[in-house]
Write an enzyme that holds these catalytic residues in place. Sequence first.
Site, PDB file in Angstrom:
ATOM      1  N   SER A 108       0.813  -1.212   0.000  1.00 46.49           N
ATOM      2  CA  SER A 108       0.000   0.000   0.000  1.00 46.49           C
ATOM      3  C   SER A 108       0.850   1.267   0.000  1.00 46.49           C
ATOM      4  O   SER A 108       1.608   1.508  -0.928  1.00 46.49           O
ATOM      5  CB  SER A 108      -0.961  -0.048   1.196  1.00 46.49           C
ATOM      6  OG  SER A 108      -1.923   0.963   1.122  1.00 46.49           O
ATOM      7  N   ASP A 165      -2.442   6.471  -3.417  1.00 46.03           N
ATOM      8  CA  ASP A 165      -1.325   5.783  -2.774  1.00 46.03           C
ATOM      9  C   ASP A 165      -0.808   4.696  -3.706  1.00 46.03           C
ATOM     10  O   ASP A 165      -1.282   4.548  -4.834  1.00 46.03           O
ATOM     11  CB  ASP A 165      -1.732   5.222  -1.406  1.00 46.03           C
ATOM     12  CG  ASP A 165      -2.721   4.070  -1.510  1.00 46.03           C
ATOM     13  OD1 ASP A 165      -3.389   3.944  -2.555  1.00 46.03           O
ATOM     14  OD2 ASP A 165      -2.832   3.294  -0.541  1.00 46.03           O
ATOM     15  N   ASP A 206      -5.881   2.369  -3.431  1.00 44.12           N
ATOM     16  CA  ASP A 206      -7.122   2.282  -2.658  1.00 44.12           C
ATOM     17  C   ASP A 206      -7.312   3.469  -1.721  1.00 44.12           C
ATOM     18  O   ASP A 206      -8.297   3.533  -0.991  1.00 44.12           O
ATOM     19  CB  ASP A 206      -7.233   0.951  -1.898  1.00 44.12           C
ATOM     20  CG  ASP A 206      -6.164   0.765  -0.836  1.00 44.12           C
ATOM     21  OD1 ASP A 206      -5.296   1.655  -0.675  1.00 44.12           O
ATOM     22  OD2 ASP A 206      -6.195  -0.285  -0.149  1.00 44.12           O
TER      23      ASP A 206
END
Length: 445
Positions: free
Chosen positions: A101, A240, A244
């Site tokens: 992430s 990012d 998401d």
Amino acid sequence: MSRKYFGTDGIRGRVGEFPITPDFVLKLGWAVGMAFRRQGNCRVLIGKDTRSSGYMFESAFEAGLSASGADTLLLGPMPTPGIAYLTRTFHAEAGVVISASHNPHDDNGIKFFSGQGTKLPDDVELMIEELLDAPMTVVESARLGKVSRINDAAGRYIEFCKSSVPTSTDFNGLKVVLDCANGATYKIAPSVFRELGAEVTVLAASPNGLNINDKCGSTHLDGLQAAVVEHHADLGIAFDGDGDRVMMVDHTGAVVDGDELLFLIARDLQESGRLQGGVVGTLMSNLGLELALQELHIPFVRAKVGDRYVMAELLARNWMLGGENSGHIVCCQNTTTGDAIIAALQVLMALKHRGQTLAEARQGIRKCPQVLINVRFKGENDPLEHPSVKEASVRVTEQMGGRGRVLLRKSGTEPLVRVMVEGDEEASVRAHAEQLAKIVSEVCA
């Protein structure tokens, strides 16, 4: 029963350190294949972000799946919500995301989607953990899983994103700066916004395997703020590394965070008669969001931090909109997980409906001063259970006299304690947060 390997969003850590090692990921692929093959034939999609280690872990996971007899469909670099969408449309048993992430390139992780594009239920994660601790066996050669690649995966997801707004939508005349974090949205996001008519300037869209989230993306907004002002853009959008999370910047360079974006979408859905139920936030959601929604008579509830918990609350209440101040926004009318591109499109539609700039539209919510300090810790002991920390939390809460909130929580993805204080006066909020963070830091030392 507690989970041994899974955190709040899959398994994550430093590359080369257990459990983010090739041998563990191979065994994990086997365990996932075995868990889903119990239900019959099994196909699993694998997508990833742009980290250099993603190729290594993709190969390892694929090998484990093959050893279990499960077939693999490779997507290549793909935003996390795109993997959720394609898992559903290809009727696969599971989707796998190789990503850490918003973390730096030397971290990586594995997270999962069910065949419905939602996070795995706890009982499935526990089944996978049991298999991880069992001896690994390989099916006979004739039953080894096959591997194929979906070459039009990006195009399919681009069309899906565009379908989240009316077919007549035209953003002609809108000047947008996109920061793609050198991550999974680097090709897809510019295509979506350009094909919908916007004039797009793109930042951080040249991934080299090492520069994902490096001074760019939704957690590093300085470059986007400067570019929006320099290019006289209407707004900026930052994603990012895995697509998401979304944050935005108005034409003055001011940051518009997830709480504000959630409010703009909720108000637009209500005004157009499309809002179903209320809005789900988290323990970290700003009090100002709750008050602004209250003024509109929109119900608001808080879930635990993490988009899986937001989604669970939405499903339990049959509501359609939820999110986090970090920019995870779930629009259930469009998708089954946080989707940065789709959330950004919903905000642009809200601005279009009102004929307002982002700077004007955000005036509908007055955020309370909130200070968040991250304190890193090591070891197995829980610093939040230390008497000094508990006493300090109670003391600060009493000092605020019912005019604010204190929240201490451990991150589900990093070895951090998050110290959050919120109130009606910024100087006192900051002083209280620093006081608490100092005590937590001393306990963690």
